[in-house]
Scaffold this motif. Sequence first.
Motif, PDB file in Angstrom:
ATOM      1  N   UNK A  91      -6.319   1.804 -56.879  1.00 36.67           N
ATOM      2  CA  UNK A  91      -7.706   2.080 -56.487  1.00 36.67           C
ATOM      3  C   UNK A  91      -8.436   0.765 -56.190  1.00 36.67           C
ATOM      4  N   UNK A  92      -8.185  -0.242 -57.006  1.00 36.18           N
ATOM      5  CA  UNK A  92      -8.817  -1.541 -56.767  1.00 36.18           C
ATOM      6  C   UNK A  92      -8.350  -2.124 -55.435  1.00 36.18           C
ATOM      7  N   UNK A  93      -7.065  -1.968 -55.139  1.00 32.36           N
ATOM      8  CA  UNK A  93      -6.518  -2.496 -53.878  1.00 32.36           C
ATOM      9  C   UNK A  93      -7.251  -1.885 -52.686  1.00 32.36           C
ATOM     10  N   UNK A  94      -7.539  -0.586 -52.771  1.00 33.18           N
ATOM     11  CA  UNK A  94      -8.258   0.064 -51.665  1.00 33.18           C
ATOM     12  C   UNK A  94      -9.674  -0.482 -51.538  1.00 33.18           C
ATOM     13  N   UNK A  95     -10.308  -0.762 -52.681  1.00 34.63           N
ATOM     14  CA  UNK A  95     -11.656  -1.356 -52.611  1.00 34.63           C
ATOM     15  C   UNK A  95     -11.622  -2.741 -51.976  1.00 34.63           C
ATOM     16  N   UNK A  96     -10.511  -3.445 -52.135  1.00 32.42           N
ATOM     17  CA  UNK A  96     -10.410  -4.793 -51.582  1.00 32.42           C
ATOM     18  C   UNK A  96      -9.951  -4.811 -50.123  1.00 32.42           C
ATOM     19  N   UNK A  97      -9.621  -3.640 -49.582  1.00 39.04           N
ATOM     20  CA  UNK A  97      -9.299  -3.622 -48.161  1.00 39.04           C
ATOM     21  C   UNK A  97      -7.903  -3.153 -47.819  1.00 39.04           C
ATOM     22  N   UNK A  98      -7.121  -2.695 -48.814  1.00 43.70           N
ATOM     23  CA  UNK A  98      -5.817  -2.122 -48.486  1.00 43.70           C
ATOM     24  C   UNK A  98      -6.022  -0.879 -47.633  1.00 43.70           C
ATOM     25  N   UNK A  99      -5.207  -0.722 -46.590  1.00 49.51           N
ATOM     26  CA  UNK A  99      -5.341   0.438 -45.714  1.00 49.51           C
ATOM     27  C   UNK A  99      -4.519   1.611 -46.228  1.00 49.51           C
ATOM     28  N   UNK A 135      -7.955 -11.817 -48.593  1.00 48.96           N
ATOM     29  CA  UNK A 135      -7.758 -12.835 -47.561  1.00 48.96           C
ATOM     30  C   UNK A 135      -7.019 -12.286 -46.351  1.00 48.96           C
ATOM     31  N   UNK A 136      -6.055 -11.371 -46.590  1.00 52.84           N
ATOM     32  CA  UNK A 136      -5.359 -10.751 -45.450  1.00 52.84           C
ATOM     33  C   UNK A 136      -6.371 -10.039 -44.559  1.00 52.84           C
ATOM     34  N   UNK A 137      -7.312  -9.340 -45.210  1.00 57.44           N
ATOM     35  CA  UNK A 137      -8.335  -8.654 -44.434  1.00 57.44           C
ATOM     36  C   UNK A 137      -9.227  -9.657 -43.699  1.00 57.44           C
ATOM     37  N   UNK A 138      -9.633 -10.719 -44.438  1.00 57.22           N
ATOM     38  CA  UNK A 138     -10.506 -11.727 -43.822  1.00 57.22           C
ATOM     39  C   UNK A 138      -9.812 -12.417 -42.650  1.00 57.22           C
ATOM     40  N   UNK A 139      -8.492 -12.542 -42.711  1.00 58.75           N
ATOM     41  CA  UNK A 139      -7.741 -13.208 -41.643  1.00 58.75           C
ATOM     42  C   UNK A 139      -7.399 -12.262 -40.502  1.00 58.75           C
ATOM     43  N   UNK A 140      -7.778 -10.987 -40.650  1.00 63.19           N
ATOM     44  CA  UNK A 140      -7.623 -10.048 -39.537  1.00 63.19           C
ATOM     45  C   UNK A 140      -6.349  -9.235 -39.544  1.00 63.19           C
ATOM     46  N   UNK A 141      -5.691  -9.126 -40.696  1.00 66.08           N
ATOM     47  CA  UNK A 141      -4.491  -8.286 -40.752  1.00 66.08           C
ATOM     48  C   UNK A 141      -4.845  -6.865 -40.320  1.00 66.08           C
ATOM     49  N   UNK A 142      -3.896  -6.183 -39.677  1.00 65.80           N
ATOM     50  CA  UNK A 142      -4.161  -4.845 -39.156  1.00 65.80           C
ATOM     51  C   UNK A 142      -3.932  -3.800 -40.251  1.00 65.80           C
ATOM     52  N   UNK A 143      -2.719  -3.810 -40.800  1.00 66.74           N
ATOM     53  CA  UNK A 143      -2.359  -2.843 -41.827  1.00 66.74           C
ATOM     54  C   UNK A 143      -2.045  -3.621 -43.087  1.00 66.74           C
ATOM     55  N   UNK A 144      -2.650  -3.232 -44.194  1.00 68.04           N
ATOM     56  CA  UNK A 144      -2.399  -3.893 -45.472  1.00 68.04           C
ATOM     57  C   UNK A 144      -1.990  -2.802 -46.461  1.00 68.04           C
ATOM     58  N   UNK A 145      -0.697  -2.775 -46.784  1.00 65.60           N
ATOM     59  CA  UNK A 145      -0.184  -1.778 -47.722  1.00 65.60           C
ATOM     60  C   UNK A 145      -0.061  -2.434 -49.095  1.00 65.60           C
ATOM     61  N   UNK A 146      -0.679  -1.844 -50.102  1.00 66.96           N
ATOM     62  CA  UNK A 146      -0.593  -2.372 -51.461  1.00 66.96           C
ATOM     63  C   UNK A 146       0.352  -1.513 -52.288  1.00 66.96           C
ATOM     64  N   UNK A 147       1.178  -2.165 -53.085  1.00 67.80           N
ATOM     65  CA  UNK A 147       2.134  -1.464 -53.940  1.00 67.80           C
ATOM     66  C   UNK A 147       1.807  -1.772 -55.392  1.00 67.80           C
ATOM     67  N   UNK A 148       1.586  -0.736 -56.188  1.00 67.29           N
ATOM     68  CA  UNK A 148       1.422  -0.953 -57.626  1.00 67.29           C
ATOM     69  C   UNK A 148       1.669   0.366 -58.355  1.00 67.29           C
TER      70      UNK A 148
END
Length: 327
Positions: A197-205, A177-190
Amino acid sequence: MRAAVVVPGGRYEVTEVPDPSPGPGELLLRVTACGFCGSDIKARAAMPEGTVMGHEFGGQIVGVGPDTAGDWREGAHVAVLPALSCGGCDWCASGYVIHCPRVRLVGLGGTGGGFAELAVVTTAAAFPLTPDIDPLHGALVEPFAVGLHTARTGRIEAGDDVLVVGAGTVGLTTIAWARALGARRITAVDPAAIRRAAAERFGATDVLTSVEEATAGSYDVVAECAGRAGLLDAFVTAARPRGRIVLAGVTIDATPFQSWAALMKEVSVGFAVYYTPEEFRTVIAAFTSGLIDPAPLLARQVGLGEVNEAFDDLAQVAASGKILVSP
Ligand SMILES: [Zn+2]
Ligand SMILES: [Zn+2]
């Protein structure tokens, strides 16, 4: 009908139980698929023996209760909002149905859930899928509604830099949703590589293994989607001045925090749980338009007899994404 019911020892057992029957204003559904949820792990121990759990499901209408208003045809597919509310109070009118004082939670003890061949829900909790949506994906509307509610509670906007902590289902749908809403940078922590790897497939930068690695003072929004206590100071550190922190993970542990840093940054802290009917409709529209592709969230499909194994996989993070049970 067959159902996987809670038995002593923290397991499920597939057994024959009476078919539910729809009353006025209710629909009988043949469950197409029902997802497992992290909160099921936490809730199962508290569920009475015989409970039919499962709150993330979709199904096909196979019966309409007497005196039921609306155009509900047998054969149609719906997604279920698993909170049956009174429909008449101010909370119901505002859409925050989870706060209705008479709410009954589906699959969490209030009424039977989706780990069964059949389920009964009110028409207010049933959201028709469009023909473009794979009926199997009806079970994924709920998790994407959690992500949307989290993103909205954090007021994620176009151009925002967003830190998503935890890349389980809530984290992944929040990233989508962050990507769909136009977020610029999306950092995933896990900490788990399979989830990063899944986070990157979903649009984490970009991805990190711990929140302490996040660049201080660089995020407009920090979304906690892991259900881990004790990280609030780290979120305040990561946030920009006037940043928004949204806690969507479930934990019963205390979270102490140093308020001075939060004060000097004027951060706001919000909490997000469940979703609104409007958010369910928004998710279905996004699946239909292609704004959100639910398919990558599906890890695998199992039968009712494999519920225990699926539950163990989820608990051990041996899988990424949703395991769907198709009764
Ligand atoms: Zn859930
Ligand atoms: Zn109500």
